[in-house]
Design an enzyme around this catalytic site. Structure first.
Site, mmCIF file in Angstrom:
data_model
loop_
_atom_site.group_PDB
_atom_site.id
_atom_site.type_symbol
_atom_site.label_atom_id
_atom_site.label_comp_id
_atom_site.label_asym_id
_atom_site.label_seq_id
_atom_site.Cartn_x
_atom_site.Cartn_y
_atom_site.Cartn_z
ATOM 1 N N LYS A 111 0.868 -1.170 0.000
ATOM 2 C CA LYS A 111 0.000 0.000 0.000
ATOM 3 C C LYS A 111 0.905 1.219 0.000
ATOM 4 O O LYS A 111 2.064 1.147 0.430
ATOM 5 C CB LYS A 111 -0.857 0.005 1.281
ATOM 6 C CG LYS A 111 -2.096 0.861 1.185
ATOM 7 C CD LYS A 111 -3.264 0.088 0.615
ATOM 8 C CE LYS A 111 -4.492 0.946 0.488
ATOM 9 N NZ LYS A 111 -5.636 0.183 -0.015
ATOM 10 N N VAL A 147 -18.639 2.900 -3.403
ATOM 11 C CA VAL A 147 -18.983 1.513 -3.075
ATOM 12 C C VAL A 147 -20.428 1.451 -2.593
ATOM 13 O O VAL A 147 -21.218 0.617 -3.049
ATOM 14 C CB VAL A 147 -18.026 0.948 -1.994
ATOM 15 C CG1 VAL A 147 -18.496 -0.427 -1.529
ATOM 16 C CG2 VAL A 147 -16.607 0.859 -2.539
ATOM 17 N N ALA A 148 -20.789 2.349 -1.671
ATOM 18 C CA ALA A 148 -22.125 2.318 -1.080
ATOM 19 C C ALA A 148 -23.217 2.472 -2.143
ATOM 20 O O ALA A 148 -24.230 1.784 -2.102
ATOM 21 C CB ALA A 148 -22.251 3.417 -0.028
HETATM 22 P P1 NAD Z 1 -15.803 7.298 -1.385
HETATM 23 O O1 NAD Z 1 -14.882 8.388 -0.977
HETATM 24 O O2 NAD Z 1 -16.459 7.355 -2.715
HETATM 25 O O3 NAD Z 1 -16.975 7.142 -0.316
HETATM 26 C C1 NAD Z 1 -16.822 7.322 1.057
HETATM 27 C C2 NAD Z 1 -18.035 8.117 1.527
HETATM 28 O O4 NAD Z 1 -18.054 8.154 2.952
HETATM 29 C C3 NAD Z 1 -18.019 9.581 1.057
HETATM 30 O O5 NAD Z 1 -19.257 9.872 0.423
HETATM 31 C C4 NAD Z 1 -17.837 10.373 2.367
HETATM 32 O O6 NAD Z 1 -18.508 11.615 2.325
HETATM 33 C C5 NAD Z 1 -18.485 9.438 3.363
HETATM 34 N N1 NAD Z 1 -18.076 9.619 4.752
HETATM 35 C C6 NAD Z 1 -16.857 9.919 5.258
HETATM 36 N N2 NAD Z 1 -16.911 9.940 6.603
HETATM 37 C C7 NAD Z 1 -18.189 9.635 6.948
HETATM 38 C C8 NAD Z 1 -18.871 9.499 8.179
HETATM 39 N N3 NAD Z 1 -18.248 9.675 9.354
HETATM 40 N N4 NAD Z 1 -20.187 9.185 8.162
HETATM 41 C C9 NAD Z 1 -20.837 9.004 6.994
HETATM 42 N N5 NAD Z 1 -20.240 9.130 5.790
HETATM 43 C C10 NAD Z 1 -18.934 9.442 5.763
HETATM 44 O O7 NAD Z 1 -14.949 5.942 -1.214
HETATM 45 P P2 NAD Z 1 -15.319 4.495 -1.746
HETATM 46 O O8 NAD Z 1 -14.508 4.197 -2.932
HETATM 47 O O9 NAD Z 1 -16.782 4.314 -1.778
HETATM 48 O O10 NAD Z 1 -14.711 3.600 -0.565
HETATM 49 C C11 NAD Z 1 -15.381 3.501 0.668
HETATM 50 C C12 NAD Z 1 -14.568 2.608 1.590
HETATM 51 O O11 NAD Z 1 -14.395 1.327 0.992
HETATM 52 C C13 NAD Z 1 -13.162 3.100 1.910
HETATM 53 O O12 NAD Z 1 -12.838 2.737 3.229
HETATM 54 C C14 NAD Z 1 -12.293 2.337 0.937
HETATM 55 O O13 NAD Z 1 -10.981 2.200 1.426
HETATM 56 C C15 NAD Z 1 -12.996 1.004 0.935
HETATM 57 N N6 NAD Z 1 -12.756 0.216 -0.268
HETATM 58 C C16 NAD Z 1 -13.096 0.703 -1.477
HETATM 59 C C17 NAD Z 1 -12.864 -0.075 -2.602
HETATM 60 C C18 NAD Z 1 -13.286 0.408 -3.964
HETATM 61 O O14 NAD Z 1 -13.324 -0.417 -4.880
HETATM 62 N N7 NAD Z 1 -13.602 1.666 -4.127
HETATM 63 C C19 NAD Z 1 -12.274 -1.342 -2.490
HETATM 64 C C20 NAD Z 1 -11.962 -1.820 -1.222
HETATM 65 C C21 NAD Z 1 -12.203 -1.032 -0.122
#
Ligand code: NAD
Length: 346
Positions: free
Chosen positions: A80, A181-182
């Site tokens: 990483k 992701v969500a």
């Molecule tokens: P993203 O930045 O698109 O989404 C994260 C969301 O969380 C943002 O909308 C942000 O505003 C929100 N957020 C931050 N703090 C918060 C809180 N306290 N309460 C509520 N919402 C909050 O990132 P993503 O790509 O969707 O990734 C989300 C997580 O999944 C991260 O931890 C990332 O490391 C992990 N992840 C992502 C992938 C991928 O394929 N994108 C793969 C493995 C792991």
């Protein structure tokens, strides 16, 4: 603890500190373990409060990548990188190209990809300097839909263990974060007939999702998401949201989400969940979809359907983890680490 003591404690092979003041680059590349193959893991750009915090983050994230790759059956090691800086204001072509040169200098021991705070476009700049970068535009691309699909499959495995059936229809799911992701995860959940409560620190993201997916989604205040009475709590924001303050508030039977480093203290918080009888899907097992996606790109021919079939394996892997955890009456995190170590030992 000194840097070497931390490396020993986590089991790291190599940690590279990268500096190029002319372009404002301060980065750390952590190579945890290359037993199974080159260390693959994204580069995160984040405004860390201290260098120590950045080091902790990269050490922990890179070890999770080793476990993630091993349990996903990939011939990859764990690595990483973190770039210290504000991704909204401190990005430049020069910065990412300088980072790319450091990646190149490692000769393929470390392969980078996008992560929190970095984008497919940033990967294009890195690619100007090195071929050891994945997830570039036009290939496997944004991994989030694939990660989300894996989380969805993993949630079904959790439901199977807790409720004796893996359907999510009629289940209530509290989702933390409405990011990439969500968004994709919630689409699967709504399609299957689950009721979704969701919170994001940017309420407009939740609003957009409600417009896209309709009334099965209820917006919740970010601080109140822990108190929602639900079947599954799903962390999909940043790490560390499960801790001694939030775990006692949870009103769910399952925690299963895509965020990395969900547990603030990986031992104490895993135990807290275990003692409360909440089934926890270890983050690096359930969120392996993104890694499986980029690994397919590295192997050559990228075939999305094949990738998705492989991602569905997360379901079976989690069942194995839960079975071992149950046999030993230990948190699933410990069972998952044990299974990963068995694979690494060969
Ligand atoms: P993203 O930045 O698109 O989404 C994260 C969301 O969380 C943002 O909308 C942000 O505003 C929100 N957020 C931050 N703090 C918060 C809180 N306290 N309460 C509520 N919402 C909050 O990132 P993503 O790509 O969707 O990734 C989300 C997580 O999944 C991260 O931890 C990332 O490391 C992990 N992840 C992502 C992938 C991928 O394929 N994108 C793969 C493995 C792991």
């Amino acid at each position: 603890m000194s840097v070497f003591e931390q490396m020993r404690a986590y089991g790291h092979e190599q940690v590279v500190f990268c500096s190029e003041p002319a372009v404002g680059l301060r980065a750390i590349i952590a190579i945890h373990d290359t037993t199974l193959g080159p260390a693959l893991g994204g580069v995160r750009m984040w405004n860390y409060r201290t260098e120590e915090e950045a080091l902790q983050d990269v050490l922990r994230l890179s070890r999770a990548m080793t476990y993630k790759a091993a349990l996903a059956g990939l011939r990859l090691g764990g690595g990483k990188a973190v770039i210290l800086g504000d991704p909204r204001t401190e990005k430049s072509e020069g910065l990412f190209r300088a980072f790319g040169r450091f990646v190149e200098s490692l000769g393929g021991r470390y392969i980078t990809a996008e992560d929190v705070g970095t984008t497919v476009e940033d990967m294009e700049w890195i690619r100007q300097e090195t071929r050891y970068v994945t997830g570039v535009a036009g290939k496997s691309g944004d991994p989030s839909p694939v990660t989300a699909y894996g989380v969805y499959c993993g949630m079904k495995a959790c439901a199977q263990v807790v409720y004796g059936e893996d359907s999510l229809a009629g289940r209530t799911i509290a989702v933390q974060g409405a990011g990439n992701v969500a968004r994709h995860l919630v689409a699967h959940l709504v399609r299957e007939g689950a009721a979704v409560y969701i919170a994001d620190i940017f309420p407009e993201k939740v609003q957009r999702l409600r417009e896209e997916l309709g009334t099965a989604i209820t917006a919740v205040d970010p601080e109140a998401i822990y108190d929602v009475e639900c079947d599954i709590f799903s962390p999909n924001a940043l790490g560390g949201t499960l801790n001694e303050r939030t775990i006692p508030r949870l009103r769910c039977r399952i925690v299963a989400g895509g965020a990395n480093n969900q547990l603030q203290d990986e031992h104490a918080d895993a135990l807290r969940l275990h003692e409360r009888g909440i089934l926890y899907a270890p983050d690096y097992v359930i969120n392996a979809g993104g890694l499986i996606n980029v690994a397919a790109e590295l192997e050559g021919e990228y075939d999305r359907e094949r990738v998705l079939r492989r991602v569905e394996g997360i379901y079976t892997t989690l069942l194995r983890v839960f079975q071992l955890a149950q046999e030993r009456n230990q948190p699933p995190t410990e069972a998952a680490a044990e299974l990963a170590h068995r694979i690494l030992r060969g």
